[in-house]
Design an enzyme around this catalytic site. Sequence first.
Site, short mmCIF file in Angstrom:
data_model
loop_
_atom_site.label_atom_id
_atom_site.label_comp_id
_atom_site.label_asym_id
_atom_site.label_seq_id
_atom_site.Cartn_x
_atom_site.Cartn_y
_atom_site.Cartn_z
N HIS A 74 11.20 -26.49 16.01
CA HIS A 74 11.97 -27.18 14.96
C HIS A 74 12.89 -28.23 15.57
CE1 HIS A 74 11.53 -24.14 11.43
NE2 HIS A 74 10.41 -24.27 12.13
N TYR A 203 20.06 -23.68 5.36
CA TYR A 203 21.29 -22.87 5.22
C TYR A 203 21.98 -23.37 3.96
CZ TYR A 203 20.83 -21.30 10.11
OH TYR A 203 20.40 -20.72 11.29
N PRO A 295 24.85 -13.06 12.25
CA PRO A 295 23.56 -13.73 12.48
C PRO A 295 23.51 -15.19 12.04
CG PRO A 295 23.42 -12.26 10.59
CD PRO A 295 24.77 -12.04 11.19
N LYS A 299 22.37 -16.27 17.17
CA LYS A 299 22.70 -16.24 18.60
C LYS A 299 22.50 -14.91 19.31
CE LYS A 299 23.81 -20.49 18.97
NZ LYS A 299 22.70 -21.30 19.48
N TYR A 387 23.96 -25.15 18.36
CA TYR A 387 22.79 -24.51 17.74
C TYR A 387 21.60 -24.45 18.70
CZ TYR A 387 19.84 -23.03 13.83
OH TYR A 387 19.02 -22.31 13.00
C1 PHB Z 1 15.60 -15.62 11.15
O1 PHB Z 1 14.60 -16.33 11.04
O2 PHB Z 1 15.53 -14.38 11.13
C2 PHB Z 1 16.93 -16.26 11.28
C3 PHB Z 1 17.01 -17.62 11.45
C4 PHB Z 1 18.25 -18.22 11.55
C5 PHB Z 1 19.39 -17.46 11.48
C6 PHB Z 1 19.32 -16.09 11.33
C7 PHB Z 1 18.08 -15.47 11.23
O3 PHB Z 1 20.60 -18.07 11.56
#
Ligand code: PHB
Length: 393
Positions: A74, A203, A295, A299, A387
């Site tokens: 990505h 997000y 989460p 990280k 990130y």
């Molecule tokens: C996930 O794909 O499980 C995932 C992706 C990004 C995050 C948390 C979990 O910030």
Amino acid sequence: MNHRTQVGIVGAGPAGLMLSHLLHLAGIESVVLEARSRRYVEERVRAGLLEQGTVNLLKETGVGERLTRLGLTHHGLELRFGGRGHRIDLSGLTGGSTVTIYAQHEVVKDLIAARLGAGGQIVFEADDVSVHDFDGPTPKIRYRKDGDASELSCDFIAGCDGFHGVCRPAIPSGVLTMYDRIYPFAWLGILAEARPSSDELIYAYHERGFALHSMRSPTITRLYLQCAPDENLGQWPDERIWDELELRLAADKGWKLNRGAVIQKGITEMRSFVVEPMQTGTLFLAGDAAHIVPPTGAKGLNLAIADVRVLARALTDYYRSSNRELLTKYSGICLRRVWKVQRFSWWMTSMLHRFTGENAFDQRRQLAELDYVTTSRAAAQTLAENYVGLPIE
Ligand code: PHB
Ligand code: APR
């Protein structure tokens, strides 16, 4: 049975397995003791986003074949609020770095295969694991396997046994200081047999609460909803989850959420936790045993890998040249980065979730923060460099 190795590792999660793999590449012997079965750890559904540095390490150390084939690279992500999407160009803002979607349990599978393929020792279903004498040079790990008691003598113990493990609690009181924050919400996560509704992660900040659109493959979507910390999954039939996701992820310009069969459902608690120091005597803590992040920044796994990278380097130095300098610096080197990652994870969490007791001022401030991050190159770059992963000292 009594046996001996150089480094005794408790826990076959990403931290313990990666440490064992890195030590093997440096010619150092280890034994991994894991409470669960191989099947259990290979199927445990967790997060799945790898930083650039984690991807590089897996590939450089020969365990990146499936990752290269199946991982989804990505170059950006979307922040969605006020019904509109705003792209953060991760690659453009970081000189070309990316993140990769690849499930944590796939990393675990690859590492187990590599260790066993190289003759490495992993004792699955090790019961009653306990650690002893780590205030001196010959620490020991006791455990039972199929009812028989065993003692493993080693030069060092690596406590890679996660947040609920036995290594951290074995350290005498007064040695460790804990720093803790529990958030007044959790995540309800699903895996669904549905085509991802977007090529990139979304997000979403919404007045009903945070939502995240992620994925595992071109046919599997991973989705999360902010929920109460004591949420009852029984009250969330699939239809209700999809309806809520649709509300929170809604955007103008005809974006549509693809639905499908829900194949896994769970609640993830949210906490920030750090223990200092990460070492005492010959016992070293790594990964979730030493720290937990919420989460939101994805990280947890990456921090665990960063810790054992530092630990493997320190142990390699010690076995090559009897130099203990890096071992004494282990905790300090890790914690400096851990706290920056804690800060980032807390910041992402604070920006994107609804908090109990917040008022209209707090909401306006969150929206201003999102507006700033998506319109200022400097602010977006701050998000992007964290990130994709901060450098390791
Ligand atoms: C996930 O794909 O499980 C995932 C992706 C990004 C995050 C948390 C979990 O910030
Ligand atoms: N004896 C032996 N093994 C144990 C014990 C014990 N008493 N207690 C726990 N374990 C094992 C667990 O079963 C697990 O397999 O230790 C392992 C710890 O692995 P993780 O919890 O995956 O922790 P870590 O390797 O530090 O990886 C951190 O995992 O929890 C996620 O979000 C977190 O992605 C992050 C990553």
